[in-house]
Design an enzyme around this catalytic site. Structure first.
Site, short mmCIF file in Angstrom:
data_model
loop_
_atom_site.label_atom_id
_atom_site.label_comp_id
_atom_site.label_asym_id
_atom_site.label_seq_id
_atom_site.Cartn_x
_atom_site.Cartn_y
_atom_site.Cartn_z
N HIS A 214 26.54 70.09 -26.29
CA HIS A 214 27.88 69.65 -25.87
C HIS A 214 27.75 68.23 -25.35
O HIS A 214 27.20 68.00 -24.27
CB HIS A 214 28.40 70.60 -24.79
CG HIS A 214 29.75 70.22 -24.23
ND1 HIS A 214 30.87 70.99 -24.41
CD2 HIS A 214 30.15 69.15 -23.50
CE1 HIS A 214 31.91 70.41 -23.82
NE2 HIS A 214 31.49 69.30 -23.24
N LEU A 215 28.23 67.26 -26.14
CA LEU A 215 28.04 65.85 -25.78
C LEU A 215 29.39 65.19 -25.55
O LEU A 215 29.98 64.58 -26.44
CB LEU A 215 27.28 65.12 -26.90
CG LEU A 215 25.99 65.80 -27.40
CD1 LEU A 215 25.37 64.99 -28.54
CD2 LEU A 215 24.99 65.97 -26.26
N GLY A 216 29.92 65.37 -24.35
CA GLY A 216 31.17 64.71 -23.97
C GLY A 216 30.85 63.71 -22.88
O GLY A 216 29.76 63.13 -22.86
N ARG B 147 26.50 60.25 -15.26
CA ARG B 147 25.48 61.00 -14.50
C ARG B 147 24.10 60.81 -15.11
O ARG B 147 23.96 60.78 -16.34
CB ARG B 147 25.82 62.50 -14.51
CG ARG B 147 26.91 62.86 -13.54
CD ARG B 147 27.29 64.33 -13.68
NE ARG B 147 28.67 64.43 -14.10
CZ ARG B 147 29.19 65.47 -14.75
NH1 ARG B 147 28.45 66.51 -15.04
NH2 ARG B 147 30.45 65.47 -15.09
N ASP C 93 31.53 54.49 -22.52
CA ASP C 93 32.21 54.74 -23.79
C ASP C 93 31.20 54.57 -24.94
O ASP C 93 30.78 53.45 -25.26
CB ASP C 93 33.38 53.77 -23.95
CG ASP C 93 34.20 54.06 -25.20
OD1 ASP C 93 33.69 54.75 -26.11
OD2 ASP C 93 35.34 53.59 -25.27
N GLU D 114 38.49 74.06 -25.53
CA GLU D 114 38.45 74.88 -24.32
C GLU D 114 39.76 75.61 -24.10
O GLU D 114 39.77 76.74 -23.62
CB GLU D 114 38.12 74.01 -23.10
CG GLU D 114 36.64 73.69 -23.07
CD GLU D 114 36.26 72.59 -22.10
OE1 GLU D 114 37.08 71.69 -21.85
OE2 GLU D 114 35.13 72.65 -21.59
P1 ADP Z 1 35.28 64.85 -21.67
O1 ADP Z 1 33.97 65.40 -21.23
O2 ADP Z 1 35.88 63.87 -20.69
O3 ADP Z 1 36.26 65.87 -22.21
P2 ADP Z 1 34.98 64.02 -24.44
O4 ADP Z 1 34.47 65.29 -24.96
O5 ADP Z 1 36.33 63.56 -24.87
O6 ADP Z 1 34.87 63.91 -22.87
O7 ADP Z 1 33.91 62.88 -24.84
C1 ADP Z 1 34.04 61.57 -24.40
C2 ADP Z 1 32.98 60.72 -25.05
O8 ADP Z 1 33.10 60.80 -26.47
C3 ADP Z 1 33.07 59.24 -24.70
O9 ADP Z 1 31.77 58.73 -24.43
C4 ADP Z 1 33.59 58.62 -25.98
O10 ADP Z 1 33.16 57.30 -26.10
C5 ADP Z 1 32.93 59.51 -27.00
N1 ADP Z 1 33.55 59.37 -28.33
C6 ADP Z 1 34.80 59.69 -28.69
N2 ADP Z 1 35.01 59.32 -29.98
C7 ADP Z 1 33.86 58.76 -30.43
C8 ADP Z 1 33.43 58.17 -31.67
N3 ADP Z 1 34.25 58.10 -32.71
N4 ADP Z 1 32.16 57.71 -31.74
C9 ADP Z 1 31.34 57.77 -30.68
N5 ADP Z 1 31.67 58.30 -29.50
C10 ADP Z 1 32.93 58.79 -29.37
#
Ligand code: ADP
Length: 372
Positions: free
Chosen positions: A179-181, A212, A253, A359
């Site tokens: 899970h990479l958000g 983090r 970002d 989610e």
């Molecule tokens: P959250 O944990 O806040 O719900 P997300 O799952 O939306 O976060 O993930 C946010 C991350 O995803 C940010 O680092 C954003 O830059 C990255 N991201 C979104 N779209 C892209 C993309 N097209 N390429 C690379 N990274 C992306």
């Protein structure tokens, strides 16, 4: 069943009215809550909008920390709410806004049953060896120190989605879910159960995240305390808000980091290298602890959208039988109609997938299942 899913984070409210039988959104609304704004008012406004789209048969709330006690979706009443409130110290950024939203939602929609679905719950199956830190037993007991793990709602959703897509019973799969958000964690899922996960007692452990640090030698904290004279609040702020990708590259970002790295920015190139190295280490570790791996899945913002990061994470994993199809990887475009994509060549022993995080759908379905 029509279930309203409310997913309140520290800075945003995601919500959706979901037809759980069809697995589809009837309506959805997202609100960014800027610092200092009235969170409760934002939630109330959103609820009033939904109230006109009745009938709402149940409301599902995402709650990050369920502590030792809450390991199943739980119907909310006053007593349960005050028990959840006692866990606020375990997730000070996340639980309080969720509780505020629950209170408001119960007053606006008093006739619908309300459920809490917990991010820690999926990890209740962690075996002792993955749950315990090697600290003295009396210290662990006195302070309630153990690993909990997070992102369980989505890791569980990934396991179900992978199983449905491959048409293989989840109990027959060893899955590594990445899970990479903004927050990020990896979970090892064996026989449908979480058997290890990279986040620990708090969401600070494990992968490099947006802001983090993830894993750091605890000796670094001692050094910062002694030589840097940082107190607990300053360390908290450093590790939670100023580290990770932001600390390495100046922004969290990933899109921007990728752009700047390809234009020659060394800090951004380093950030990506540290980020993917950490993920690959966890994939290798979890493959070892499960005695092999059948599926590696990527999910959430970076996992779903970044072909570059997926490719880099999977480099040098040919030895475990993971063979990426570079063209397929580049072509991934997940939608609600196509929430899963296959990334591997057909000769790959490990199935490589991208899975759309959802989610709201997951908590709505959990509440519907609990109600029936
Ligand atoms: P959250 O944990 O806040 O719900 P997300 O799952 O939306 O976060 O993930 C946010 C991350 O995803 C940010 O680092 C954003 O830059 C990255 N991201 C979104 N779209 C892209 C993309 N097209 N390429 C690379 N990274 C992306």
């Amino acid at each position: 069943m029509r279930v309203l899913a409310l997913n309140c984070g520290s800075s945003s409210v995601k919500s959706a009215l979901i037809d759980t039988a069809l697995g589809r959104r009837v309506q959805e609304l997202h609100v960014e809550v800027v610092a200092g704004a009235d969170f409760q008012a934002a939630v109330a406004e959103l609820l009033v909008t939904y109230r006109t789209s009745a009938p709402i048969e149940a409301v599902a709330h995402r709650v990050v920390h369920g502590g030792e006690k809450f390991v199943e979706p739980t119907r909310l009443d006053d007593a349960v709410l005050s028990e959840i409130e006692q866990l606020n110290h375990l997730a000070p950024l996340h639980n309080p806004p969720a509780l505020a939203a629950i209170r408001r939602a119960r007053s606006v929609l008093p006739d619908a049953p309300h459920f809490a679905v917990f991010d820690t719950a999926f990890h209740a199956t962690l075996p002792d060896h993955a749950r315990e830190y090697a600290l003295p037993a009396d210290v662990r007991q006195r302070f309630g120190i153990r690993r909990f793990g997070f992102h369980g709602i989505n890791h569980s959703h990934v396991a179900q989605s992978v199983s449905a897509h491959l048409q293989i019973d989840v109990t027959k799969l060893r899955i590594i879910s990445c899970h990479l958000g903004n927050g990020a964690s990896v979970t090892a899922i064996e026989q449908g159960r979480s058997v290890d996960t990279s986040m620990g007692m708090t969401p600070l452990e494990g992968l490099v995240m947006g802001t983090r640090a993830g894993d750091v030698d605890p000796g670094v904290l001692l050094q910062l305390r002694r030589a840097g004279h940082l107190d607990a609040d300053e360390l908290d702020e450093l590790l939670n808000k100023r580290s990770g990708l932001k600390g390495l590259a100046g922004t969290n970002d990933m899109r921007e980091i990728e752009r700047r790295a390809s234009a020659g920015d060394q800090d951004c190139a380093l950030a990506i290298a540290v980020y993917v190295h950490r993920i690959r280490k966890y994939i290798g570790a979890y493959a070892a602890s499960m005695g092999g791996v059948d599926v590696i899945a990527f999910t959430a913002g970076v996992g779903e959208h970044s072909a570059l990061i997926r490719r880099r994470c999977l480099e040098r994993l040919e030895f475990i039988g993971a063979l990426l199809d570079v063209t397929r990887n580049e072509a991934v475009k997940l939608t609600s109609d196509q929430p899963v994509a296959i990334l591997n060549v057909s000769a790959s022993k490990v199935q490589l997938l991208a899975v759309r995080a959802d989610e709201e759908l997951a908590i709505a379905q959990a509440a519907a299942a609990a109600l029936s």
